[in-house]
Design a protein around this motif. Structure first.
Motif, PDB file in Angstrom:
ATOM      1  N   LYS A 118       0.832  -1.207   0.000  1.00 33.19           N
ATOM      2  CA  LYS A 118       0.000   0.000   0.000  1.00 33.19           C
ATOM      3  C   LYS A 118       0.866   1.255   0.000  1.00 33.19           C
ATOM      4  O   LYS A 118       0.660   2.170  -0.806  1.00 33.19           O
ATOM      5  N   HIS A 119       1.878   1.291   0.892  1.00 34.57           N
ATOM      6  CA  HIS A 119       2.729   2.481   0.989  1.00 34.57           C
ATOM      7  C   HIS A 119       3.603   2.637  -0.249  1.00 34.57           C
ATOM      8  O   HIS A 119       3.866   3.757  -0.688  1.00 34.57           O
ATOM      9  N   ARG A 120       4.035   1.533  -0.821  1.00 40.40           N
ATOM     10  CA  ARG A 120       4.832   1.620  -2.047  1.00 40.40           C
ATOM     11  C   ARG A 120       3.991   2.190  -3.182  1.00 40.40           C
ATOM     12  O   ARG A 120       4.451   3.044  -3.937  1.00 40.40           O
ATOM     13  N   ASN A 121       2.740   1.736  -3.302  1.00 38.42           N
ATOM     14  CA  ASN A 121       1.852   2.263  -4.341  1.00 38.42           C
ATOM     15  C   ASN A 121       1.555   3.741  -4.126  1.00 38.42           C
ATOM     16  O   ASN A 121       1.545   4.526  -5.066  1.00 38.42           O
ATOM     17  N   LEU A 122       1.315   4.124  -2.871  1.00 39.04           N
ATOM     18  CA  LEU A 122       1.064   5.544  -2.583  1.00 39.04           C
ATOM     19  C   LEU A 122       2.283   6.399  -2.920  1.00 39.04           C
ATOM     20  O   LEU A 122       2.154   7.489  -3.481  1.00 39.04           O
ATOM     21  N   ALA A 123       3.462   5.896  -2.577  1.00 34.82           N
ATOM     22  CA  ALA A 123       4.683   6.643  -2.887  1.00 34.82           C
ATOM     23  C   ALA A 123       4.842   6.803  -4.394  1.00 34.82           C
ATOM     24  O   ALA A 123       5.199   7.885  -4.883  1.00 34.82           O
ATOM     25  N   GLY A 124       4.571   5.735  -5.141  1.00 32.08           N
ATOM     26  CA  GLY A 124       4.678   5.810  -6.599  1.00 32.08           C
ATOM     27  C   GLY A 124       3.676   6.787  -7.186  1.00 32.08           C
ATOM     28  O   GLY A 124       4.015   7.593  -8.069  1.00 32.08           O
ATOM     29  N   ASP A 125       2.435   6.751  -6.707  1.00 32.11           N
ATOM     30  CA  ASP A 125       1.408   7.676  -7.192  1.00 32.11           C
ATOM     31  C   ASP A 125       1.786   9.122  -6.901  1.00 32.11           C
ATOM     32  O   ASP A 125       1.654  10.000  -7.760  1.00 32.11           O
ATOM     33  N   ASN A 126       2.259   9.381  -5.689  1.00 35.64           N
ATOM     34  CA  ASN A 126       2.631  10.745  -5.314  1.00 35.64           C
ATOM     35  C   ASN A 126       3.879  11.204  -6.057  1.00 35.64           C
ATOM     36  O   ASN A 126       4.014  12.386  -6.380  1.00 35.64           O
ATOM     37  N   HIS A 127       4.789  10.280  -6.339  1.00 34.46           N
ATOM     38  CA  HIS A 127       5.987  10.623  -7.109  1.00 34.46           C
ATOM     39  C   HIS A 127       5.596  11.108  -8.505  1.00 34.46           C
ATOM     40  O   HIS A 127       6.113  12.118  -8.995  1.00 34.46           O
TER      41      HIS A 127
END
Length: 151
Positions: A118-127
């Protein structure tokens, strides 16, 4: 924790492992577990060594001797024999609870894995949002910004 009561000392945050073990062993269909088998297990011993080394290194008070496990032996009193008290550091207690109950171990692993994804996906989306916002500025060094974000 599920159908089991978990007791924690407020003085140091350690958990009463013997109380959880007793409850576990009282459930009819559960496989019987023994504290000695957990504590004598090679993997447990290695974990305790890492935990002790790591927590001792982080301690601000070098005069305090870190103990991952504290054991107070039961004794004979006028009311009968008192049970041993086995208190564990929270990290070791989680390992102990997972050793007791494979279903709990699965839930812990699933939670950690799901949260990492979940956090990896959020980081990718925000990046991606950040990079598209930076396009508005002239001469942006994207590699420098990405390296900074990693730190």
């Amino acid at each position: 924790m599920g159908n089991f009561d978990v007791f924690q000392r407020t003085s140091d945050g350690y958990f009463d492992a013997n109380a959880l073990l007793k409850q576990w062993n009282q459930v009819e269909d559960n496989p019987r577990r023994e504290m000695k088998k957990f504590l004598d297990n090679k993997g447990t011993q290695e974990f305790i060594e890492v935990l002790t080394t790591s927590e001792s290194a982080m301690s601000k008070n070098a005069t305090i001797d870190f103990q991952a496990v504290t054991i107070s032996k039961g004794r004979l009193t006028t009311r009968g024999f008192t049970q041993d008290k086995v208190f564990m550091h929270p990290y070791l207690f989680i390992k102990f609870a997972m050793w007791l109950n494979p279903k709990f171990e699965y839930q812990v692993i699933k939670f950690v894995y799901d949260e990492l994804i979940k956090h990896r996906n959020l980081a990718g989306d925000n990046h991606n949002k950040l990079m598209s916002s930076m396009q508005k500025f002239p001469s942006v060094d994207y590699s420098y910004v990405c390296k900074a974000l990693n730190h």
